[in-house]
Structures are given as structure tokens and as C-alpha cells.
Design a protein around this motif. Sequence first.
Motif, PDB file in Angstrom:
ATOM      1  N   VAL A 142       0.856  -1.185   0.000  1.00  0.00           N
ATOM      2  CA  VAL A 142       0.000   0.000   0.000  1.00  0.00           C
ATOM      3  C   VAL A 142       0.891   1.233   0.000  1.00  0.00           C
ATOM      4  N   THR A 143       0.666   2.076  -0.995  1.00  0.00           N
ATOM      5  CA  THR A 143       1.387   3.344  -1.076  1.00  0.00           C
ATOM      6  C   THR A 143       0.365   4.472  -0.999  1.00  0.00           C
ATOM      7  N   THR A 144       0.860   5.661  -0.792  1.00  0.00           N
ATOM      8  CA  THR A 144      -0.054   6.806  -0.730  1.00  0.00           C
ATOM      9  C   THR A 144      -0.713   7.045  -2.086  1.00  0.00           C
ATOM     10  N   LYS A 145      -0.128   6.511  -3.142  1.00  0.00           N
ATOM     11  CA  LYS A 145      -0.708   6.662  -4.480  1.00  0.00           C
ATOM     12  C   LYS A 145      -2.018   5.873  -4.610  1.00  0.00           C
ATOM     13  N   ASN A 146      -2.099   4.706  -3.949  1.00  0.00           N
ATOM     14  CA  ASN A 146      -3.326   3.919  -4.100  1.00  0.00           C
ATOM     15  C   ASN A 146      -4.286   4.049  -2.916  1.00  0.00           C
ATOM     16  N   LEU A 147      -4.027   4.979  -2.013  1.00  0.00           N
ATOM     17  CA  LEU A 147      -4.936   5.209  -0.885  1.00  0.00           C
ATOM     18  C   LEU A 147      -6.166   6.073  -1.214  1.00  0.00           C
ATOM     19  N   SER A 200      -0.321   4.124  10.155  1.00  0.00           N
ATOM     20  CA  SER A 200      -0.191   5.414   9.466  1.00  0.00           C
ATOM     21  C   SER A 200      -1.449   5.704   8.658  1.00  0.00           C
ATOM     22  N   PHE A 201      -2.003   4.666   8.048  1.00  0.00           N
ATOM     23  CA  PHE A 201      -3.265   4.800   7.321  1.00  0.00           C
ATOM     24  C   PHE A 201      -4.369   5.280   8.256  1.00  0.00           C
ATOM     25  N   LEU A 202      -4.455   4.691   9.459  1.00  0.00           N
ATOM     26  CA  LEU A 202      -5.472   5.106  10.428  1.00  0.00           C
ATOM     27  C   LEU A 202      -5.292   6.572  10.826  1.00  0.00           C
ATOM     28  N   ILE A 256      -8.141  14.151  -1.576  1.00  0.00           N
ATOM     29  CA  ILE A 256      -7.483  13.191  -0.684  1.00  0.00           C
ATOM     30  C   ILE A 256      -6.018  13.039  -1.074  1.00  0.00           C
ATOM     31  N   ALA A 257      -5.757  12.917  -2.377  1.00  0.00           N
ATOM     32  CA  ALA A 257      -4.376  12.782  -2.852  1.00  0.00           C
ATOM     33  C   ALA A 257      -3.560  14.023  -2.481  1.00  0.00           C
ATOM     34  N   ALA A 258      -4.152  15.202  -2.626  1.00  0.00           N
ATOM     35  CA  ALA A 258      -3.446  16.437  -2.273  1.00  0.00           C
ATOM     36  C   ALA A 258      -3.148  16.475  -0.782  1.00  0.00           C
TER      37      ALA A 258
END
Length: 170
Positions: free
Chosen positions: A40-45, A83-85, A64-66
Motif C-alpha cells: 500500500v502506497t499513498t498513491k493507491n490510498l 499510518s493509514f489510520l 485526498i491525494a493532495a
Amino acid sequence: MSGFVGVVVSDPSLQGQFTQVELRSLKDKFVSLKRDSGHVTTKNLPGLMKKLRGLNEVVSEEEIAAFLSESYPDSDQEIEFESFLREYLNLQARVSDKGGGAGGGGGGKSSFLKSSTTTLLHNLNQAEKSSYVAHINTYLREDPFLKKYLPIDPSGNQLFDLIRDGVLLW
């Protein structure tokens, strides 16, 4: 039931922000995304976060991406569950502030609770309470364990004391 282990988060303050039901649901979604893409990367979150309670219909994937790029400039950076939480909570807070969720008259834009507990509040009116009390008094009056607690006075708050103590839930 002694074998049950919920989702455990190492940070107690983070653990207290979610119910076990929410943690299991979020963990399942996170693991599913990890399984599909390998990591999981911030790109696919953003796609995942857009679907979560409190964010759907309120914020776009681009927003969200920004937001995520502020904390994670490298969109290929791998992110762990905790970190996701944290990012989910931070995003909820930002959306709530933007929508006036803290009493600023956001017009109902915010669909989640901004608090350390995630339980919903329902105000019972007197008619509902009386109906519940009458039902309990009628159907449980012969229960030998509850004899000392019944009948419940519909005009008082004894019903809530018995529920809080777990007597009626037992």
C-alpha cells in the motif's frame, strides 16, 4: 470466547479512536488493497479513502491525494496500517473543519462524528421509554433473577441504570 483477539494497534490513543468493528472493517479494506497491489502506497490510498465513512460524498479523490501529498511527498512511499489510520483521522478532522462540522453550520456536509468515541447518540422520547419499560415489565416479570429489579418505573431512569450495569443485557 476466550480465543477472540481484536485488531490491536500499538498506539493506545489511536486504538481508542475506533471501535473494534471499525478497526476490523478498516483492516480488511487495507489488507485487501495490499493483497491486490502487493503493498500500500499513498498513491493507491485515495480510492480506498474516498469510499470510507465520513469521506464519501464529501471529498474527492483528488483532494485526498493532495492532502496525503502534504505528509507523503513521494506517492510511491509504502504506508503501514497505523499510518493509514492516522491519515484517515486527520482527513476526517480536516473535512469536518472545512464543512463546519464543529458546530459551524456546515449544512449536514459532515456525515461522521468528530470525537474520541464513535458511538451514535439517539435521544429517546418519553413515549418510547414508556413503551420499552412496559414491554420489559410484561415479558420479564416472571424471571427469577430480575424479580428484585422489576417492575421498572417508566417515569424514572431506572431502565438506563439497569442497562448500564448489564443486568438487562445479561
